[in-house]
Motif scaffolding. Structure first.
Motif, PDB file in Angstrom:
ATOM      1  N   MET A  94      23.087   4.109  -1.414  1.00 15.68           N
ATOM      2  CA  MET A  94      23.296   3.536  -0.932  1.00 15.68           C
ATOM      3  C   MET A  94      21.351   2.094  -0.002  1.00 15.68           C
ATOM      4  O   MET A  94      21.442   1.242  -0.621  1.00 15.68           O
ATOM      5  N   TYR A  95      20.891   3.221   0.988  1.00 10.44           N
ATOM      6  CA  TYR A  95      20.063   2.657   1.125  1.00 10.44           C
ATOM      7  C   TYR A  95      18.123   3.268   0.547  1.00 10.44           C
ATOM      8  O   TYR A  95      18.462   4.204  -0.054  1.00 10.44           O
ATOM      9  N   LYS A  96      17.460   2.244   0.729  1.00  8.42           N
ATOM     10  CA  LYS A  96      15.944   2.909  -0.237  1.00  8.42           C
ATOM     11  C   LYS A  96      15.247   2.712   0.748  1.00  8.42           C
ATOM     12  O   LYS A  96      15.195   1.088   0.741  1.00  8.42           O
ATOM     13  N   LYS A  97      13.727   3.183   1.181  1.00  5.85           N
ATOM     14  CA  LYS A  97      12.763   3.413   2.369  1.00  5.85           C
ATOM     15  C   LYS A  97      11.880   2.337   1.446  1.00  5.85           C
ATOM     16  O   LYS A  97      11.123   2.970   0.292  1.00  5.85           O
ATOM     17  N   TYR A  98      10.763   0.610   2.234  1.00 10.38           N
ATOM     18  CA  TYR A  98      10.273   0.526   1.406  1.00 10.38           C
ATOM     19  C   TYR A  98       8.860   0.188   2.027  1.00 10.38           C
ATOM     20  O   TYR A  98       9.382  -0.231   3.422  1.00 10.38           O
ATOM     21  N   GLY A  99       8.187  -0.024   1.811  1.00 10.68           N
ATOM     22  CA  GLY A  99       6.882  -0.268   2.935  1.00 10.68           C
ATOM     23  C   GLY A  99       6.838  -2.003   2.908  1.00 10.68           C
ATOM     24  O   GLY A  99       6.945  -2.535   1.429  1.00 10.68           O
ATOM     25  N   VAL A 100       6.047  -2.301   3.702  1.00  7.47           N
ATOM     26  CA  VAL A 100       6.225  -3.908   3.628  1.00  7.47           C
ATOM     27  C   VAL A 100       4.024  -3.616   3.962  1.00  7.47           C
ATOM     28  O   VAL A 100       3.897  -3.358   5.038  1.00  7.47           O
ATOM     29  N   ARG A 101       3.822  -5.327   3.035  1.00  8.04           N
ATOM     30  CA  ARG A 101       2.259  -5.486   3.830  1.00  8.04           C
ATOM     31  C   ARG A 101       2.890  -7.114   3.941  1.00  8.04           C
ATOM     32  O   ARG A 101       3.734  -7.648   3.657  1.00  8.04           O
ATOM     33  N   ALA A 102       2.024  -7.840   4.926  1.00 14.19           N
ATOM     34  CA  ALA A 102       2.478  -9.007   6.409  1.00 14.19           C
ATOM     35  C   ALA A 102       1.815  -8.985   6.663  1.00 14.19           C
ATOM     36  O   ALA A 102       0.347  -8.243   7.020  1.00 14.19           O
ATOM     37  N   VAL A 103       1.045 -10.337   7.275  1.00 10.95           N
ATOM     38  CA  VAL A 103      -0.028 -11.283   7.542  1.00 10.95           C
ATOM     39  C   VAL A 103       0.469 -12.322   8.883  1.00 10.95           C
ATOM     40  O   VAL A 103       2.119 -12.704   8.678  1.00 10.95           O
ATOM     41  N   GLY A 104       0.421 -11.973   9.804  1.00 18.49           N
ATOM     42  CA  GLY A 104       0.569 -12.635  10.786  1.00 18.49           C
ATOM     43  C   GLY A 104       0.250 -12.607  12.033  1.00 18.49           C
ATOM     44  O   GLY A 104      -1.337 -12.175  11.932  1.00 18.49           O
ATOM     45  N   LEU A 105       0.314 -13.246  13.546  1.00 14.13           N
ATOM     46  CA  LEU A 105      -0.840 -13.588  14.334  1.00 14.13           C
ATOM     47  C   LEU A 105      -0.912 -11.842  15.551  1.00 14.13           C
ATOM     48  O   LEU A 105       0.536 -11.704  15.604  1.00 14.13           O
ATOM     49  N   GLN A 106      -1.359 -11.335  15.860  1.00 12.60           N
ATOM     50  CA  GLN A 106      -1.842 -10.635  17.092  1.00 12.60           C
ATOM     51  C   GLN A 106      -2.495 -10.704  18.122  1.00 12.60           C
ATOM     52  O   GLN A 106      -3.459 -10.814  17.909  1.00 12.60           O
ATOM     53  N   ASN A 107      -1.649 -10.671  19.324  1.00  8.72           N
ATOM     54  CA  ASN A 107      -2.361 -10.676  20.804  1.00  8.72           C
ATOM     55  C   ASN A 107      -3.678  -9.695  20.220  1.00  8.72           C
ATOM     56  O   ASN A 107      -3.240  -8.625  20.842  1.00  8.72           O
ATOM     57  N   ILE A 108      -5.262  -9.897  20.716  1.00 11.24           N
ATOM     58  CA  ILE A 108      -6.446  -8.835  21.049  1.00 11.24           C
ATOM     59  C   ILE A 108      -6.054  -8.026  22.005  1.00 11.24           C
ATOM     60  O   ILE A 108      -6.019  -6.689  21.987  1.00 11.24           O
ATOM     61  N   GLU A 109      -5.369  -8.509  23.187  1.00  7.38           N
ATOM     62  CA  GLU A 109      -5.759  -7.976  24.755  1.00  7.38           C
ATOM     63  C   GLU A 109      -4.276  -7.440  24.732  1.00  7.38           C
ATOM     64  O   GLU A 109      -4.600  -6.251  25.185  1.00  7.38           O
ATOM     65  N   THR A 110      -3.167  -7.839  24.966  1.00  8.52           N
ATOM     66  CA  THR A 110      -1.996  -7.113  24.522  1.00  8.52           C
ATOM     67  C   THR A 110      -1.455  -5.995  22.993  1.00  8.52           C
ATOM     68  O   THR A 110      -0.435  -5.241  23.402  1.00  8.52           O
ATOM     69  N   GLY A 111      -1.605  -6.289  22.175  1.00  9.57           N
ATOM     70  CA  GLY A 111      -1.362  -5.663  20.874  1.00  9.57           C
ATOM     71  C   GLY A 111      -0.072  -6.211  20.350  1.00  9.57           C
ATOM     72  O   GLY A 111       0.337  -5.740  19.553  1.00  9.57           O
ATOM     73  N   GLU A 112       0.863  -7.827  21.333  1.00  9.84           N
ATOM     74  CA  GLU A 112       1.700  -7.991  20.857  1.00  9.84           C
ATOM     75  C   GLU A 112       2.546  -8.691  19.942  1.00  9.84           C
ATOM     76  O   GLU A 112       1.140  -9.491  19.569  1.00  9.84           O
ATOM     77  N   VAL A 113       2.851  -8.261  18.717  1.00 10.26           N
ATOM     78  CA  VAL A 113       3.158  -9.238  17.475  1.00 10.26           C
ATOM     79  C   VAL A 113       3.921 -10.456  17.398  1.00 10.26           C
ATOM     80  O   VAL A 113       4.898 -10.277  18.293  1.00 10.26           O
ATOM     81  N   ASP A 114       3.399 -11.448  17.162  1.00 13.12           N
ATOM     82  CA  ASP A 114       3.824 -13.378  17.299  1.00 13.12           C
ATOM     83  C   ASP A 114       4.745 -12.747  15.898  1.00 13.12           C
ATOM     84  O   ASP A 114       4.531 -13.003  14.611  1.00 13.12           O
ATOM     85  N   THR A 115       6.472 -12.563  15.969  1.00 13.36           N
ATOM     86  CA  THR A 115       7.124 -11.706  14.775  1.00 13.36           C
ATOM     87  C   THR A 115       7.404 -13.429  14.329  1.00 13.36           C
ATOM     88  O   THR A 115       7.449 -13.517  13.006  1.00 13.36           O
ATOM     89  N   LYS A 116       7.221 -14.327  14.852  1.00  4.42           N
ATOM     90  CA  LYS A 116       7.702 -15.528  14.065  1.00  4.42           C
ATOM     91  C   LYS A 116       6.801 -16.512  13.206  1.00  4.42           C
ATOM     92  O   LYS A 116       6.842 -17.300  11.949  1.00  4.42           O
ATOM     93  N   SER A 117       5.455 -15.240  12.890  1.00  2.18           N
ATOM     94  CA  SER A 117       4.227 -15.970  12.148  1.00  2.18           C
ATOM     95  C   SER A 117       3.968 -14.794  11.057  1.00  2.18           C
ATOM     96  O   SER A 117       2.946 -15.079  10.370  1.00  2.18           O
TER      97      SER A 117
END
Length: 60
Positions: free
Chosen positions: A1-24
């Protein structure tokens, strides 16, 4: 039923905390996930990286 895929995405990340802005995040590409290990391919990537980084001093 399911298949695994890799994802290439572009977004913003805080360079101090490493937190990714998921909305971007913007999807660029879905990649077929192939969990096979190819040591010759990995060795080739390592050799290419060595050539690119040979004149770089990591301590400076």
């Amino acid at each position: 039923m399911y298949k695994k895929y890799g994802v290439r995405a572009v977004g913003l990340q805080n360079i101090e905390t490493g937190e990714v802005d998921t909305k971007s995040l913007k999807l660029k590409e879905l990649i077929d996930y192939s969990p096979t290990y190819d040591s010759a391919y990995l060795d080739g990537l390592i050799n290419r990286a060595k050539q690119s980084w040979k004149n770089i001093d990591p301590d400076s």
